[in-house]
Design a protein around this motif. Structure first.
Motif, short mmCIF file in Angstrom:
data_model
loop_
_atom_site.label_atom_id
_atom_site.label_comp_id
_atom_site.label_asym_id
_atom_site.label_seq_id
_atom_site.Cartn_x
_atom_site.Cartn_y
_atom_site.Cartn_z
N UNK A 32 38.83 49.70 50.06
CA UNK A 32 38.39 49.31 48.72
C UNK A 32 37.01 49.84 48.36
N UNK A 33 36.22 50.25 49.35
CA UNK A 33 34.88 50.76 49.05
C UNK A 33 34.92 52.09 48.31
N UNK A 34 36.08 52.73 48.29
CA UNK A 34 36.20 54.00 47.57
C UNK A 34 36.58 53.79 46.10
N UNK A 35 36.88 52.55 45.72
CA UNK A 35 37.29 52.26 44.34
C UNK A 35 36.06 52.18 43.43
N UNK A 36 36.29 52.48 42.15
CA UNK A 36 35.22 52.39 41.16
C UNK A 36 34.84 50.94 40.86
N UNK A 37 35.83 50.05 40.90
CA UNK A 37 35.66 48.64 40.58
C UNK A 37 36.43 47.83 41.63
N UNK A 38 35.86 46.71 42.07
CA UNK A 38 36.52 45.87 43.06
C UNK A 38 36.47 44.41 42.64
N UNK A 39 37.59 43.71 42.83
CA UNK A 39 37.65 42.27 42.61
C UNK A 39 38.43 41.67 43.78
N UNK A 40 38.01 40.48 44.19
CA UNK A 40 38.66 39.78 45.30
C UNK A 40 39.29 38.49 44.78
N UNK A 41 40.48 38.20 45.24
CA UNK A 41 41.10 36.91 44.94
C UNK A 41 41.04 36.07 46.21
N UNK A 42 40.46 34.89 46.07
CA UNK A 42 40.32 33.98 47.19
C UNK A 42 40.37 32.55 46.65
N UNK A 43 41.11 31.69 47.33
CA UNK A 43 41.26 30.29 46.90
C UNK A 43 41.76 30.20 45.46
N UNK A 44 42.73 31.05 45.13
CA UNK A 44 43.39 31.04 43.81
C UNK A 44 42.42 31.31 42.66
N UNK A 45 41.42 32.16 42.91
CA UNK A 45 40.47 32.54 41.86
C UNK A 45 39.95 33.95 42.14
N UNK A 46 39.57 34.66 41.08
CA UNK A 46 38.87 35.93 41.25
C UNK A 46 37.42 35.63 41.57
N UNK A 47 36.80 36.48 42.37
CA UNK A 47 35.40 36.27 42.75
C UNK A 47 34.42 36.70 41.66
N UNK A 48 34.90 37.35 40.63
CA UNK A 48 34.04 37.81 39.53
C UNK A 48 34.71 37.49 38.20
N UNK A 49 33.93 36.99 37.27
CA UNK A 49 34.48 36.71 35.94
C UNK A 49 34.28 37.88 35.00
N UNK A 50 33.51 38.88 35.45
CA UNK A 50 33.26 40.06 34.63
C UNK A 50 33.21 41.29 35.53
N UNK A 107 35.25 45.51 25.29
CA UNK A 107 35.52 44.42 26.21
C UNK A 107 37.00 44.10 26.20
N UNK A 108 37.57 43.99 27.38
CA UNK A 108 38.99 43.72 27.57
C UNK A 108 39.14 42.43 28.37
N UNK A 109 40.37 41.94 28.47
CA UNK A 109 40.69 40.71 29.17
C UNK A 109 41.56 41.07 30.36
N UNK A 110 41.27 40.47 31.54
CA UNK A 110 42.16 40.68 32.68
C UNK A 110 42.56 39.34 33.27
N UNK A 111 43.73 39.33 33.92
CA UNK A 111 44.23 38.13 34.58
C UNK A 111 45.21 38.51 35.68
N UNK A 112 45.53 37.52 36.51
CA UNK A 112 46.64 37.64 37.44
C UNK A 112 47.90 37.24 36.66
N UNK A 113 48.91 38.08 36.68
CA UNK A 113 50.13 37.82 35.91
C UNK A 113 50.83 36.52 36.32
N UNK A 114 50.72 36.13 37.58
CA UNK A 114 51.38 34.92 38.05
C UNK A 114 50.54 33.66 37.89
N UNK A 115 49.24 33.83 37.75
CA UNK A 115 48.33 32.68 37.72
C UNK A 115 47.38 32.83 36.53
N UNK A 116 47.79 32.38 35.35
CA UNK A 116 47.02 32.61 34.13
C UNK A 116 45.65 31.95 34.09
N UNK A 117 45.32 31.11 35.08
CA UNK A 117 43.97 30.56 35.16
C UNK A 117 43.01 31.53 35.83
#
Length: 126
Positions: A32-50, A107-117
């Motif tokens: 993942x360190x080679x990606x331009x953008x990284x987000x982690x999902x842990x405990x049913x949440x993304x680690x970044x809101x932006x 500005x765009x919106x992102x979500x997990x398709x299975x977990x809309x929270x």
């Protein structure tokens, strides 16, 4: 079915499920360190809101899923989700790097398709 046949069938099923999990996009060799953008999902949440990405050029987005539940990233024009721009494959307890097509600045919106929270803002700059 005798005990030996049941054991062989169980091993075959585990092998099949493991192969299917890899085919779903979770590549343990992905860095993942080679990606331009990284987000982690842990405990049913993304680690970044932006998240921030470059405008006018395709970019890569790594999803590091540390949960035992499947997650992905879907990108929409806004919170109404009336226009989906991208939807990544689901992965469970794995990392995947998505290829995101070029987006205009904004500005765009992102979500997990299975977990809309599980949501956030994708800020595309440039």
């Amino acid at each position: 079915m005798n005990r030996l046949q049941r054991s062989a069938a169980a091993i075959a099923l585990v092998s099949l499920l493991t192969a299917c999990g890899s085919a779903a996009g979770g590549d343990p060799g992905v860095d993942p360190s080679t990606a331009d953008v990284t987000v982690t999902s842990v405990d049913m949440a993304f680690d970044a809101s932006s998240l921030t990405a470059p405008a006018g050029t395709a970019f890569t987005l790594a999803l590091i899923n540390e949960d035992s539940m499947p997650h992905n990233v879907a990108i929409y024009t806004d919170e109404t989700k009336s226009e989906k721009l991208f939807e990544g494959e689901l992965v469970t307890d794995a990392t995947i790097v998505y290829e995101i097509p070029a987006l205009d600045a904004g500005e765009y919106f992102f979500e997990c398709s299975l977990h809309p929270d599980m949501t956030g803002a994708l800020v595309v700059e440039g």
